[in-house]
Design a protein around this motif. Structure first.
Motif, mmCIF file in Angstrom:
data_model
loop_
_atom_site.group_PDB
_atom_site.id
_atom_site.type_symbol
_atom_site.label_atom_id
_atom_site.label_comp_id
_atom_site.label_asym_id
_atom_site.label_seq_id
_atom_site.Cartn_x
_atom_site.Cartn_y
_atom_site.Cartn_z
ATOM 1 N N MET A 1 0.846 -1.176 0.000
ATOM 2 C CA MET A 1 0.000 0.000 0.000
ATOM 3 C C MET A 1 0.889 1.235 0.000
ATOM 4 O O MET A 1 1.902 1.275 0.654
ATOM 5 N N THR A 2 0.492 2.238 -0.710
ATOM 6 C CA THR A 2 1.282 3.461 -0.783
ATOM 7 C C THR A 2 0.654 4.541 0.082
ATOM 8 O O THR A 2 -0.452 4.385 0.582
ATOM 9 N N ALA A 3 1.373 5.646 0.211
ATOM 10 C CA ALA A 3 0.864 6.756 1.020
ATOM 11 C C ALA A 3 -0.401 7.352 0.423
ATOM 12 O O ALA A 3 -1.086 8.117 1.063
ATOM 13 N N THR A 4 -0.711 7.020 -0.803
ATOM 14 C CA THR A 4 -1.958 7.501 -1.402
ATOM 15 C C THR A 4 -3.076 6.482 -1.232
ATOM 16 O O THR A 4 -4.091 6.558 -1.874
ATOM 17 N N VAL B 1 -4.112 -0.915 8.644
ATOM 18 C CA VAL B 1 -3.504 0.172 9.422
ATOM 19 C C VAL B 1 -1.992 -0.010 9.476
ATOM 20 O O VAL B 1 -1.235 0.931 9.224
ATOM 21 N N GLU B 2 -1.532 -1.217 9.794
ATOM 22 C CA GLU B 2 -0.095 -1.470 9.914
ATOM 23 C C GLU B 2 0.641 -1.212 8.605
ATOM 24 O O GLU B 2 1.717 -0.613 8.597
ATOM 25 N N GLU B 3 0.059 -1.648 7.501
ATOM 26 C CA GLU B 3 0.691 -1.412 6.206
ATOM 27 C C GLU B 3 0.705 0.073 5.875
ATOM 28 O O GLU B 3 1.674 0.586 5.329
ATOM 29 N N HIS B 4 -0.363 0.754 6.213
ATOM 30 C CA HIS B 4 -0.449 2.178 5.888
ATOM 31 C C HIS B 4 0.552 3.013 6.691
ATOM 32 O O HIS B 4 1.233 3.869 6.130
ATOM 33 N N VAL B 5 0.658 2.772 7.986
ATOM 34 C CA VAL B 5 1.553 3.607 8.793
ATOM 35 C C VAL B 5 3.020 3.388 8.426
ATOM 36 O O VAL B 5 3.861 4.218 8.766
ATOM 37 N N GLU B 6 3.313 2.300 7.726
ATOM 38 C CA GLU B 6 4.676 2.094 7.233
ATOM 39 C C GLU B 6 5.031 3.081 6.131
ATOM 40 O O GLU B 6 6.209 3.350 5.905
#
Length: 75
Positions: A1-4, A33-38
């Protein structure tokens, strides 16, 4: 997942961060959530703040929430 990813879209509910901290998410939601905050510094920082707040609140005796703060500032 990317920051977008989904957490950066206007319709995304950022309360998932709070629910994550409280352990109230399903495993697939936790993963999101975990993938996104990375990849998202803003959400990573927000998650750190919420985790710190949870830790501090965990140190307050439960009866303090019922009685309020001591009037003479004694524990």
């Amino acid at each position: 997942m990317t920051a977008t990813g989904p957490m950066n879209t206007p319709e995304y509910d950022r309360t998932l961060l709070g629910a994550y901290v409280l352990g109230a998410l399903e495993p697939d939601e936790e993963r999101v959530v975990e993938e996104h905050v990375e990849t998202c510094d803003e959400c990573f920082y927000g998650l750190k703040v919420l985790l710190r707040l949870k830790n501090h609140l965990g140190q307050v005796p439960p009866e303090a929430f019922l009685r309020g703060a001591p009037e003479d500032n004694d524990p």
